[in-house]
Write a protein that holds these residues in place. Structure first.
Motif, PDB file in Angstrom:
ATOM      1  N   TYR A  35      10.802   1.516  -6.353  1.00 26.46           N
ATOM      2  CA  TYR A  35       9.703   2.490  -6.344  1.00 26.46           C
ATOM      3  C   TYR A  35      10.159   3.592  -6.625  1.00 26.46           C
ATOM      4  O   TYR A  35      11.150   4.176  -6.239  1.00 26.46           O
ATOM      5  CB  TYR A  35       9.144   1.996  -4.978  1.00 26.46           C
ATOM      6  CG  TYR A  35       8.790   0.676  -4.440  1.00 26.46           C
ATOM      7  CD1 TYR A  35      10.089   0.257  -3.978  1.00 26.46           C
ATOM      8  CD2 TYR A  35       7.821   0.362  -4.323  1.00 26.46           C
ATOM      9  CE1 TYR A  35       9.999  -1.158  -3.501  1.00 26.46           C
ATOM     10  CE2 TYR A  35       7.517  -0.953  -3.720  1.00 26.46           C
ATOM     11  CZ  TYR A  35       8.830  -1.822  -3.373  1.00 26.46           C
ATOM     12  OH  TYR A  35       8.404  -3.021  -2.916  1.00 26.46           O
ATOM     13  N   TYR A  67       8.415   7.209  -4.749  1.00 24.43           N
ATOM     14  CA  TYR A  67       7.508   8.237  -3.781  1.00 24.43           C
ATOM     15  C   TYR A  67       7.639   9.566  -3.925  1.00 24.43           C
ATOM     16  O   TYR A  67       8.684  10.141  -4.404  1.00 24.43           O
ATOM     17  CB  TYR A  67       7.981   7.730  -2.464  1.00 24.43           C
ATOM     18  CG  TYR A  67       7.481   6.372  -1.864  1.00 24.43           C
ATOM     19  CD1 TYR A  67       8.680   5.201  -2.189  1.00 24.43           C
ATOM     20  CD2 TYR A  67       6.498   6.053  -1.354  1.00 24.43           C
ATOM     21  CE1 TYR A  67       8.337   3.856  -1.734  1.00 24.43           C
ATOM     22  CE2 TYR A  67       6.217   4.516  -0.855  1.00 24.43           C
ATOM     23  CZ  TYR A  67       7.039   3.626  -0.950  1.00 24.43           C
ATOM     24  OH  TYR A  67       7.002   2.615  -0.658  1.00 24.43           O
ATOM     25  N   LEU A  92       4.225  10.885   2.704  1.00 24.61           N
ATOM     26  CA  LEU A  92       5.201  10.108   1.870  1.00 24.61           C
ATOM     27  C   LEU A  92       3.766   9.189   0.993  1.00 24.61           C
ATOM     28  O   LEU A  92       3.330   8.783   1.437  1.00 24.61           O
ATOM     29  CB  LEU A  92       5.839   9.288   2.329  1.00 24.61           C
ATOM     30  CG  LEU A  92       7.050   8.699   1.679  1.00 24.61           C
ATOM     31  CD1 LEU A  92       8.145   9.746   0.835  1.00 24.61           C
ATOM     32  CD2 LEU A  92       7.820   7.668   2.445  1.00 24.61           C
ATOM     33  N   ILE A 102       3.322   6.616  -2.436  1.00 20.32           N
ATOM     34  CA  ILE A 102       3.650   5.889  -3.543  1.00 20.32           C
ATOM     35  C   ILE A 102       3.142   6.311  -4.734  1.00 20.32           C
ATOM     36  O   ILE A 102       2.147   6.645  -5.088  1.00 20.32           O
ATOM     37  CB  ILE A 102       3.299   4.379  -3.444  1.00 20.32           C
ATOM     38  CG1 ILE A 102       3.800   3.406  -4.401  1.00 20.32           C
ATOM     39  CG2 ILE A 102       1.964   3.937  -3.233  1.00 20.32           C
ATOM     40  CD1 ILE A 102       5.592   3.172  -4.230  1.00 20.32           C
ATOM     41  N   ILE A 108       3.999  -2.441 -11.677  1.00 21.13           N
ATOM     42  CA  ILE A 108       3.075  -3.379 -10.926  1.00 21.13           C
ATOM     43  C   ILE A 108       2.327  -2.546  -9.993  1.00 21.13           C
ATOM     44  O   ILE A 108       1.308  -2.828  -9.439  1.00 21.13           O
ATOM     45  CB  ILE A 108       3.673  -4.558  -9.782  1.00 21.13           C
ATOM     46  CG1 ILE A 108       5.019  -3.877  -8.944  1.00 21.13           C
ATOM     47  CG2 ILE A 108       4.495  -5.546 -10.792  1.00 21.13           C
ATOM     48  CD1 ILE A 108       5.460  -4.764  -7.886  1.00 21.13           C
ATOM     49  N   ILE A 109       2.896  -1.450  -9.709  1.00 25.26           N
ATOM     50  CA  ILE A 109       1.863  -0.206  -8.963  1.00 25.26           C
ATOM     51  C   ILE A 109       1.974   0.924  -9.926  1.00 25.26           C
ATOM     52  O   ILE A 109       3.122   1.488 -10.095  1.00 25.26           O
ATOM     53  CB  ILE A 109       2.447   0.089  -7.647  1.00 25.26           C
ATOM     54  CG1 ILE A 109       2.389  -1.322  -6.739  1.00 25.26           C
ATOM     55  CG2 ILE A 109       1.672   1.080  -6.924  1.00 25.26           C
ATOM     56  CD1 ILE A 109       2.949  -1.166  -5.395  1.00 25.26           C
ATOM     57  N   PHE A 160      11.520  10.595  -3.754  1.00 25.33           N
ATOM     58  CA  PHE A 160      12.368   9.390  -3.219  1.00 25.33           C
ATOM     59  C   PHE A 160      12.054   8.087  -3.974  1.00 25.33           C
ATOM     60  O   PHE A 160      10.892   7.532  -4.395  1.00 25.33           O
ATOM     61  CB  PHE A 160      11.972   8.987  -1.805  1.00 25.33           C
ATOM     62  CG  PHE A 160      12.397  10.049  -0.933  1.00 25.33           C
ATOM     63  CD1 PHE A 160      11.461  11.023  -0.355  1.00 25.33           C
ATOM     64  CD2 PHE A 160      13.648   9.840  -0.425  1.00 25.33           C
ATOM     65  CE1 PHE A 160      11.943  11.856   0.621  1.00 25.33           C
ATOM     66  CE2 PHE A 160      14.101  10.783   0.673  1.00 25.33           C
ATOM     67  CZ  PHE A 160      13.380  12.015   1.086  1.00 25.33           C
ATOM     68  N   ALA A 211      12.877  -8.039   0.055  1.00 26.18           N
ATOM     69  CA  ALA A 211      11.895  -8.805   0.711  1.00 26.18           C
ATOM     70  C   ALA A 211      11.049  -7.754   0.898  1.00 26.18           C
ATOM     71  O   ALA A 211      10.383  -6.729   0.181  1.00 26.18           O
ATOM     72  CB  ALA A 211      12.693  -9.527   1.869  1.00 26.18           C
ATOM     73  N   LEU A 212      10.602  -7.795   2.131  1.00 27.85           N
ATOM     74  CA  LEU A 212       9.527  -6.634   2.667  1.00 27.85           C
ATOM     75  C   LEU A 212       9.971  -5.328   2.920  1.00 27.85           C
ATOM     76  O   LEU A 212       9.131  -4.212   2.733  1.00 27.85           O
ATOM     77  CB  LEU A 212       8.698  -7.368   4.156  1.00 27.85           C
ATOM     78  CG  LEU A 212       8.014  -8.725   3.648  1.00 27.85           C
ATOM     79  CD1 LEU A 212       7.687  -9.218   5.174  1.00 27.85           C
ATOM     80  CD2 LEU A 212       7.002  -8.486   2.726  1.00 27.85           C
ATOM     81  N   GLU A 213      11.208  -5.074   3.684  1.00 24.65           N
ATOM     82  CA  GLU A 213      11.661  -3.807   4.019  1.00 24.65           C
ATOM     83  C   GLU A 213      12.178  -3.132   2.607  1.00 24.65           C
ATOM     84  O   GLU A 213      12.746  -3.588   1.695  1.00 24.65           O
ATOM     85  CB  GLU A 213      12.817  -3.850   4.861  1.00 24.65           C
ATOM     86  CG  GLU A 213      13.827  -4.704   4.614  1.00 24.65           C
ATOM     87  CD  GLU A 213      13.936  -6.221   5.009  1.00 24.65           C
ATOM     88  OE1 GLU A 213      12.810  -6.710   4.896  1.00 24.65           O
ATOM     89  OE2 GLU A 213      14.934  -6.915   5.289  1.00 24.65           O
ATOM     90  N   GLN A 214      12.143  -1.881   2.534  1.00 22.46           N
ATOM     91  CA  GLN A 214      12.636  -0.992   1.504  1.00 22.46           C
ATOM     92  C   GLN A 214      13.671  -0.019   1.887  1.00 22.46           C
ATOM     93  O   GLN A 214      13.795   0.240   3.046  1.00 22.46           O
ATOM     94  CB  GLN A 214      11.233  -0.207   1.060  1.00 22.46           C
ATOM     95  CG  GLN A 214       9.966  -0.962   0.374  1.00 22.46           C
ATOM     96  CD  GLN A 214       9.065  -0.157  -0.095  1.00 22.46           C
ATOM     97  OE1 GLN A 214       9.147   0.941  -0.292  1.00 22.46           O
ATOM     98  NE2 GLN A 214       7.839  -0.814  -0.419  1.00 22.46           N
ATOM     99  N   PHE A 263      15.729   3.366   0.731  1.00 22.86           N
ATOM    100  CA  PHE A 263      15.527   4.525   0.182  1.00 22.86           C
ATOM    101  C   PHE A 263      16.832   5.293  -0.452  1.00 22.86           C
ATOM    102  O   PHE A 263      17.779   5.039   0.442  1.00 22.86           O
ATOM    103  CB  PHE A 263      14.725   5.651   1.035  1.00 22.86           C
ATOM    104  CG  PHE A 263      13.363   4.996   1.281  1.00 22.86           C
ATOM    105  CD1 PHE A 263      12.506   4.098   2.034  1.00 22.86           C
ATOM    106  CD2 PHE A 263      12.114   5.667   0.551  1.00 22.86           C
ATOM    107  CE1 PHE A 263      11.310   3.818   2.134  1.00 22.86           C
ATOM    108  CE2 PHE A 263      10.824   5.629   0.617  1.00 22.86           C
ATOM    109  CZ  PHE A 263      10.620   4.406   1.507  1.00 22.86           C
ATOM    110  N   GLY A 264      16.517   5.848  -1.331  1.00 25.13           N
ATOM    111  CA  GLY A 264      17.643   6.788  -1.850  1.00 25.13           C
ATOM    112  C   GLY A 264      17.413   8.078  -0.908  1.00 25.13           C
ATOM    113  O   GLY A 264      16.586   8.526  -0.217  1.00 25.13           O
ATOM    114  N   PRO A 265      18.508   9.149  -1.221  1.00 26.48           N
ATOM    115  CA  PRO A 265      18.618  10.345  -0.377  1.00 26.48           C
ATOM    116  C   PRO A 265      17.572  11.386  -0.889  1.00 26.48           C
ATOM    117  O   PRO A 265      17.512  12.245  -0.165  1.00 26.48           O
ATOM    118  CB  PRO A 265      20.118  10.536  -0.713  1.00 26.48           C
ATOM    119  CG  PRO A 265      20.441  10.311  -2.316  1.00 26.48           C
ATOM    120  CD  PRO A 265      19.629   8.944  -2.320  1.00 26.48           C
TER     121      PRO A 265
END
Lengths: 111, 110
Positions: free
Chosen positions: B33, B35, B43, B45, B55-56, B90, B96-99, B101-103
């Motif tokens: 993703y 963001y 924040l 998307i 897909i998004i 970001f 799965a469901l949790e994402q 994130f990069g710094p």
């Protein structure tokens, strides 16, 4: 469009106290997640609660979900200075794993 | 070892320029993703790719073009930069469901 709305927007407490943060959302969800963001860093996943769950615990974290009121709360018990961060709720309506984030709550824990 | 990495960390550029931000994840996740976080920490998307397929695609100006050469990389190219593009960008990944994130990349357009 924004889904989650946290309150309060800012919270300042003393170390050792409990911190309660609330999140409200507008549409039906598949799950709700809480994330923490330390200053200048990326978000870190804390806990996930599914729409058919009412309460979940992880260490010093307790999250509740009330789908009838479209709201969730995050409780951090026995807070520490290291808990100082911004906290975000994010809702997942099940479509393409898209998360919609709230505006965030700034938590300051005074040592 | 960093799970989700982004380069550069800071990017200062002038209006009208074209710039790219790179993202790599070594978690073996299928979904990535981008963001945008504004100055008020909101924040939002922008894009999501699953196994190199878009897909998004939120309501983002077409000056922003994501590219996924493989499922471990998702780059963001921005053409004709505007003052309003200044933000922290970001990258994130999930299996799965949790994402995760990069710094973040702090982009400042002057």
């Amino acid at each position: 469009s924004q889904q989650g709305e946290e309150d309060p927007q800012a919270l300042s407490i003393q170390e050792g106290e409990n911190a309660t943060m609330n999140c409200s959302y507008k549409t039906s969800i598949n799950n709700l997640q809480w994330y923490r963001q330390n200053s200048g860093r990326g978000l870190v996943h804390l806990i996930l609660i599914r729409s058919n769950e009412r309460e979940k615990h992880s260490g010093r974290l307790r999250v509740t979900l009330d789908t009838s009121k479209k709201s969730s709360s995050l409780l951090i018990t026995a807070s520490r200075a290291a808990d100082t961060a911004s906290y975000f709720c994010a809702t997942d309506n099940g479509a393409n794993s898209k998360l919609t984030f709230g505006k965030g709550i700034t938590l300051s824990v005074r040592p | 070892d960093t799970a989700v990495s982004q380069t550069p960390k800071y990017l200062v550029t002038q209006m009208g320029n074209d710039k790219s931000i790179k993202c790599e994840q070594n978690l073996g996740h299928d979904t990535m993703y981008w963001y945008k976080q504004d100055s008020k920490k909101f924040l939002k998307i922008m894009f999501s790719y699953n196994n190199k397929e878009l897909i998004i695609n939120e309501t983002v100006p077409n000056r922003f073009s994501p590219k996924s050469p493989d499922k471990a990389h998702l780059n963001l190219h921005i053409n004709s930069l505007e003052l309003g593009d200044s933000a922290v960008y970001f990258c994130a990944s999930s299996q799965a469901l949790e994402q995760y994130f990069g710094p973040g990349t702090r982009l400042t357009v002057t």
